[in-house]
Design an enzyme around this catalytic site. Structure first.
Site, PDB file in Angstrom:
ATOM      1  CE  LYS A   1      -6.576   5.717   2.440  1.00 62.72           C
ATOM      2  NZ  LYS A   1      -5.672   5.697   3.587  1.00 62.72           N
TER       3      LYS A   1
ATOM      4  CG  ASP B   1      -5.550  -1.768   7.874  1.00 64.96           C
ATOM      5  OD1 ASP B   1      -4.974  -1.317   8.877  1.00 64.96           O
ATOM      6  OD2 ASP B   1      -5.480  -1.235   6.752  1.00 64.96           O
TER       7      ASP B   1
ATOM      8  CG  HIS C   1      -6.258  -4.626   4.604  1.00 65.12           C
ATOM      9  ND1 HIS C   1      -5.371  -3.581   4.547  1.00 65.12           N
ATOM     10  CD2 HIS C   1      -5.503  -5.749   4.725  1.00 65.12           C
ATOM     11  CE1 HIS C   1      -4.135  -4.050   4.627  1.00 65.12           C
ATOM     12  NE2 HIS C   1      -4.189  -5.358   4.722  1.00 65.12           N
TER      13      HIS C   1
ATOM     14  CG  ASP D   1      -8.139   2.728   9.315  1.00 67.45           C
ATOM     15  OD1 ASP D   1      -8.010   1.652   8.726  1.00 67.45           O
ATOM     16  OD2 ASP D   1      -7.847   3.832   8.806  1.00 67.45           O
TER      17      ASP D   1
ATOM     18  CD  GLU E   1      -4.725  -1.571   1.826  1.00 65.30           C
ATOM     19  OE1 GLU E   1      -3.566  -1.835   2.225  1.00 65.30           O
ATOM     20  OE2 GLU E   1      -5.650  -1.243   2.592  1.00 65.30           O
TER      21      GLU E   1
ATOM     22  CD1 TRP F   1      -2.670   1.768   0.460  1.00 61.35           C
ATOM     23  CD2 TRP F   1      -1.326   2.509   2.105  1.00 61.35           C
ATOM     24  NE1 TRP F   1      -3.010   3.073   0.741  1.00 61.35           N
ATOM     25  CE2 TRP F   1      -2.206   3.544   1.740  1.00 61.35           C
ATOM     26  CE3 TRP F   1      -0.380   2.748   3.116  1.00 61.35           C
ATOM     27  CZ2 TRP F   1      -2.185   4.806   2.351  1.00 61.35           C
ATOM     28  CZ3 TRP F   1      -0.347   4.001   3.728  1.00 61.35           C
ATOM     29  CH2 TRP F   1      -1.255   5.017   3.345  1.00 61.35           C
TER      30      TRP F   1
ATOM     31  CG  ASP G   1      -8.867  -1.060   4.138  1.00 64.65           C
ATOM     32  OD1 ASP G   1      -9.938  -0.669   4.624  1.00 64.65           O
ATOM     33  OD2 ASP G   1      -7.792  -1.056   4.775  1.00 64.65           O
TER      34      ASP G   1
ATOM     35  CG  HIS H   1      -8.904   1.768   1.500  1.00 64.64           C
ATOM     36  ND1 HIS H   1      -7.629   1.345   1.225  1.00 64.64           N
ATOM     37  CD2 HIS H   1      -8.865   2.247   2.768  1.00 64.64           C
ATOM     38  CE1 HIS H   1      -6.856   1.540   2.277  1.00 64.64           C
ATOM     39  NE2 HIS H   1      -7.590   2.080   3.221  1.00 64.64           N
TER      40      HIS H   1
ATOM     41  CG  ASP I   1      -9.526   4.581   5.379  1.00 65.20           C
ATOM     42  OD1 ASP I   1      -9.919   3.529   5.888  1.00 65.20           O
ATOM     43  OD2 ASP I   1      -8.332   4.821   5.119  1.00 65.20           O
TER      44      ASP I   1
HETATM   45  C1  RNT Z   1      -3.929   2.566   4.654  1.00 67.48           C
HETATM   46  C2  RNT Z   1      -4.062   1.129   4.330  1.00 67.48           C
HETATM   47  C3  RNT Z   1      -2.976   0.243   4.848  1.00 67.48           C
HETATM   48  C4  RNT Z   1      -2.546   0.579   6.244  1.00 67.48           C
HETATM   49  C5  RNT Z   1      -1.595  -0.419   6.833  1.00 67.48           C
HETATM   50  C6  RNT Z   1      -0.906   0.121   8.041  1.00 67.48           C
HETATM   51  O1  RNT Z   1      -5.011   3.285   4.268  1.00 67.48           O
HETATM   52  O2  RNT Z   1      -5.307   0.662   4.770  1.00 67.48           O
HETATM   53  O3  RNT Z   1      -3.367  -1.077   4.740  1.00 67.48           O
HETATM   54  O4  RNT Z   1      -3.623   0.748   7.101  1.00 67.48           O
HETATM   55  O5  RNT Z   1      -0.736  -0.857   5.887  1.00 67.48           O
HETATM   56 ZN    ZN Z   2      -5.697  -1.471   4.644  1.00 62.75          ZN
END
Ligand code: RNT
Ligand code: ZN
Length: 411
Positions: A220, A318, A278, A288, A218, A179, A251, A254, A286
């Site tokens: 986004k 994640d 993820h 998290d 990955e 990523w 993810d 994302h 986003d």
């Molecule tokens: C960031 C991505 C990525 C990170 C990790 C730490 O937007 O989601 O995967 O969260 O690699």
């Molecule tokens: Zn991620």
């Protein structure tokens, strides 16, 4: 009251088989929730995390590899089933020496490998293309300077070799997820060149065939400082993954704020053998947030089970939240993910599918609704006990651990 086994049995679902299948699905635990994505280099290089950020200042953040492993062991005692541990390159242990990221080698992860073997865990890996002087203007593999790009290409290659060393040691593949934070905050005129450079950089990183290293890329939609433009968008990487050996990583945070990923699975898996997930939880953006057993998560695993595709995904977590007890956040998110897998496996898919095929759509909808109130909690409790893990009583362990940490980790 009827036993949950009989209730599910009456819908044609074998509870014992569901528990067995559920426990065997590996969930890869991200090491970065333990320390707010700071990494172990920060104390040496003084560079802060960039492109992603954990918010909150709850006491007790893990400050070194030993503290992260100590926390992970506490977590592993409270989550049922098979797990893996997912490391980032910035968690290298270099004995206080500043080892440049493009010179990282398996030896810098010796402590992690030894620990993982003792715990019976396999490791996954991630190059860290952020939190670094050469990422501070928001571009890495797509940078206009060839010097900067080449540094990050060497980092990517070094990380693939580390992943391959993990795989050799653990006797199973190591997923290595790429990523990058690259993008622009506002109105870039040139959206083209960075994407063209990213493609070339990735080709170089992935050129060398390496046993056991399974690459993923990955995508986004936007990030902190890349609100307007992300070089590695979903369109970019889904095409890239189709024409390379890499898996695509989805993810859950994302995509557009109301866009969910469950409906993408049956589309992408027509073209790909495997996917990396993820598991995350966006709120408005986003963000998290700690993963919960919510509709979105359930829909992802329901889709996979309905398509017979649970074995075609690698499940990695994640999320990062520094506003509550960090180890409890881990346990909440990991248990929630396992619950979503179990709920999917307990769905009477054959019966639902038959109703749909026969056009009995009201009955299908009615059955889906009835499924929501089946005695899921009893099966979850049984799964925990079979795995020698506490049920809801684990909550009572949070306060004692919290007070232990606050006295041990004052800084
Ligand atoms: C960031 C991505 C990525 C990170 C990790 C730490 O937007 O989601 O995967 O969260 O690699
Ligand atoms: Zn991620």
């Amino acid at each position: 009251m009827l036993d949950a086994r009989d209730v599910y049995g009456s819908y044609g679902v074998d509870v014992d088989q569901a528990i067995k299948t559920c426990l065997a699905i590996p969930i890869s635990i991200h090491c970065w929730q333990a320390d707010d994505v700071v990494g172990l280099e920060a104390s040496i290089t003084g560079v802060d995390s960039g492109g992603i950020m954990a918010t909150g200042n709850h006491p007790g953040r893990a400050r070194n590899g030993d503290e992260i492993r100590f926390d992970l062991e506490w977590v592993l005692d409270r989550v049922p089933g098979v797990h893996r541990v997912n490391l980032h390159a910035m968690y290298a242990e270099t004995d206080g020496l500043a080892v440049p990221r493009d010179e990282l080698a398996p030896v810098h992860f010796q402590g992690w490998m030894d620990w993982a073997e003792m715990q019976g865990l396999a490791l996954d890996f991630n190059p860290t293309y952020f939190a670094h002087r050469l990422a501070s203007d928001g571009f890495t593999l797509s940078h206009s300077s060839s010097g900067v790009r080449e540094f990050w290409i060497r980092h990517g290659i070094a990380c693939r070799r580390i992943a391959s060393a993990f795989a050799a040691r653990q006797g199973s593949d190591c997923v290595i997820n790429h990523w990058i934070p690259d993008g622009a905050k506002d109105s870039p005129i040139d959206r083209w060149s960075p994407r063209s450079r990213l493609k070339t950089s990735l080709d170089e990183i992935l050129r060398e065939p390496l046993d056991g290293a399974v690459d993923a890329v990955e995508s986004k939609l936007f990030g902190l400082g890349s609100e307007d433009y992300v070089v590695g968008s979903f369109e970019f990487y889904s095409q890239y993954a189709t024409q390379s050996r890499a898996l695509i990583c989805l993810d859950m945070g994302h995509f557009h704020p109301t866009e969910t990923i469950h409906d993408k699975l049956s589309a992408l898996l027509q073209y790909h053998e495997r996917l990396l997930l993820h598991v995350s939880r966006p709120i408005r953006w986003d963000s998290d947030h700690v993963v919960l057993f919510d509709d979105n998560l359930r829909a992802v695993f329901a889709e996979l089970h309905r398509g017979g595709a649970l074995g075609r995904v690698n499940v990695a977590l994640d999320f990062f939240d520094a506003s509550i007890n960090r180890v409890a956040a881990y346990v909440i998110g990991i248990r929630a993910t396992r619950k979503a897998v179990l709920a999917a496996l307990l769905e009477p898919v054959a019966r639902l599918r038959a109703l749909e095929m026969e056009g009995r759509l009201a009955e299908k909808l009615a059955l889906l609704e009835e499924c929501k109130t089946l005695p899921f909690g009893q099966v979850w409790a049984q799964l925990c006990s079979q795995a020698n893990v506490a049920g809801a009583e684990w909550i009572e362990d949070i306060a004692p651990y919290e007070s232990k940490l606050s006295s041990m980790r004052l800084s």
